[in-house]
Design a protein around this motif. Structure first.
Motif, PDB file in Angstrom:
ATOM      1  N   SER A  55       0.804  -1.220   0.000  1.00  0.00           N
ATOM      2  CA  SER A  55       0.000   0.000   0.000  1.00  0.00           C
ATOM      3  C   SER A  55       0.837   1.271   0.000  1.00  0.00           C
ATOM      4  CB  SER A  55      -0.930   0.014   1.222  1.00  0.00           C
ATOM      5  OG  SER A  55      -0.186   0.018   2.429  1.00  0.00           O
ATOM      6  N   ARG A  56       2.129   1.131   0.292  1.00  0.00           N
ATOM      7  CA  ARG A  56       3.012   2.304   0.340  1.00  0.00           C
ATOM      8  C   ARG A  56       3.679   2.599  -0.991  1.00  0.00           C
ATOM      9  NH1 ARG A  56       6.479  -0.286   5.090  1.00  0.00           N
ATOM     10  NH2 ARG A  56       6.136  -2.037   3.644  1.00  0.00           N
ATOM     11  N   ARG A  74      -0.365  -5.378 -10.352  1.00  0.00           N
ATOM     12  CA  ARG A  74       0.267  -5.515  -9.036  1.00  0.00           C
ATOM     13  C   ARG A  74      -0.072  -6.863  -8.408  1.00  0.00           C
ATOM     14  NH1 ARG A  74      -1.007  -0.143  -5.594  1.00  0.00           N
ATOM     15  NH2 ARG A  74       0.750  -0.900  -4.348  1.00  0.00           N
ATOM     16  N   THR A  75       0.923  -7.482  -7.803  1.00  0.00           N
ATOM     17  CA  THR A  75       0.724  -8.663  -6.961  1.00  0.00           C
ATOM     18  C   THR A  75       1.635  -8.521  -5.751  1.00  0.00           C
ATOM     19  OG1 THR A  75       2.482  -9.929  -8.070  1.00  0.00           O
ATOM     20  CG2 THR A  75       0.245 -10.171  -8.940  1.00  0.00           C
ATOM     21  N   ALA A  76       1.298  -9.180  -4.663  1.00  0.00           N
ATOM     22  CA  ALA A  76       2.177  -9.170  -3.500  1.00  0.00           C
ATOM     23  C   ALA A  76       3.540  -9.728  -3.895  1.00  0.00           C
ATOM     24  CB  ALA A  76       1.571  -9.994  -2.375  1.00  0.00           C
ATOM     25  N   SER A 107      12.255  -3.442   2.338  1.00  0.00           N
ATOM     26  CA  SER A 107      11.391  -3.971   3.410  1.00  0.00           C
ATOM     27  C   SER A 107      10.183  -4.706   2.862  1.00  0.00           C
ATOM     28  CB  SER A 107      10.934  -2.830   4.334  1.00  0.00           C
ATOM     29  OG  SER A 107      12.029  -2.141   4.886  1.00  0.00           O
ATOM     30  N   CYS A 108      10.397  -5.508   1.822  1.00  0.00           N
ATOM     31  CA  CYS A 108       9.303  -6.254   1.198  1.00  0.00           C
ATOM     32  C   CYS A 108       8.954  -7.472   2.058  1.00  0.00           C
ATOM     33  CB  CYS A 108       9.693  -6.700  -0.205  1.00  0.00           C
ATOM     34  SG  CYS A 108       8.412  -7.649  -1.056  1.00  0.00           S
TER      35      CYS A 108
END
Length: 218
Positions: A55-56, A74-76, A107-108
């Motif tokens: 979300s960032r 987008r995907t995680a 920081s993933c």
């Protein structure tokens, strides 16, 4: 504002937009009533941005773009599957985008979870595990083996960088149409890494003719 026509122009437009975002001087282009009406019948984004769902890291915001400018997937953990690759191919082959961006960030959580799975054997439950399973091949390539002290000694920034780099090359090798577009000079694929604290992106991998400055080592 004219639409960037070449991969180098597309990268330049994204870089300039990110510079505005970092300075806090966003132009918020392509967001008015006239632009909305113009796009009601067709779209022609100049870039495809494939990024993490974090979300960032909202692509249109950090690159200061607007409606119809970028085609976002987008995907995680920016993990690939066939529908993701098909969506990216659609952006290039049908909509005419001249640049594909793989957008990673520091920081993933997906990279951290994959590292934990390899070093401790702890894996998430449910379908979240499918995300981790798709990140693992990227970071295993750093040590040549699954788990062990070798991987534990690699810092998180290097792991994230390797995942971006690996994803860029996976796109080229998995998609014949993207590889053909790059070879013809119609498109390029780049890996960018976003820093959460200062909002800046940096180019760390590229396939195709976009490089106006050398990629930065992690």
């Amino acid at each position: 504002m004219s639409r960037p026509a070449s991969p180098a122009q597309a990268w330049s437009a994204l870089r300039e937009g990110n510079d505005r975002f970092v300075r806090g001087e966003m132009a918020h282009p392509s967001q008015g009533i006239e632009r909305r009406a113009e796009l009601s019948s067709a779209q022609a984004p100049f870039a495809v941005i494939f990024g993490c769902s974090d979300s960032r890291v909202a692509a249109e915001i950090i690159f200061d773009q607007g409606l119809g400018d970028v085609f976002v997937v987008r995907t995680a953990g920016h993990v690939l599957d066939t529908t993701v690759i098909g969506s990216i191919e659609y952006g290039v082959d049908v909509l005419g985008a001249s640049l594909v961006v793989v957008l990673g960030h520091d920081s993933c959580g997906a990279v951290a979870a994959a590292t934990t799975a390899l070093t401790t054997g702890e894996v998430p439950s449910g379908f979240v595990r499918a995300i981790v399973d798709r990140v693992i091949p990227s970071i295993v390539s750093l040590t040549g083996s699954a788990g062990g002290p070798g991987l534990a000694s690699v810092d998180a920034a290097t792991l994230g960088h390797e995942h971006v780099r690996h994803t860029v090359h996976m796109l080229q090798s998995y998609s014949r149409s993207l590889a053909d577009a790059v070879e013809a000079g119609r498109c390029a694929i780049v890996g960018l890494e976003y820093t959460l604290t200062d909002g800046r992106v940096r180019l760390t991998e590229s396939i195709g003719d976009v490089v106006e400055e050398p990629p930065v080592a992690p």
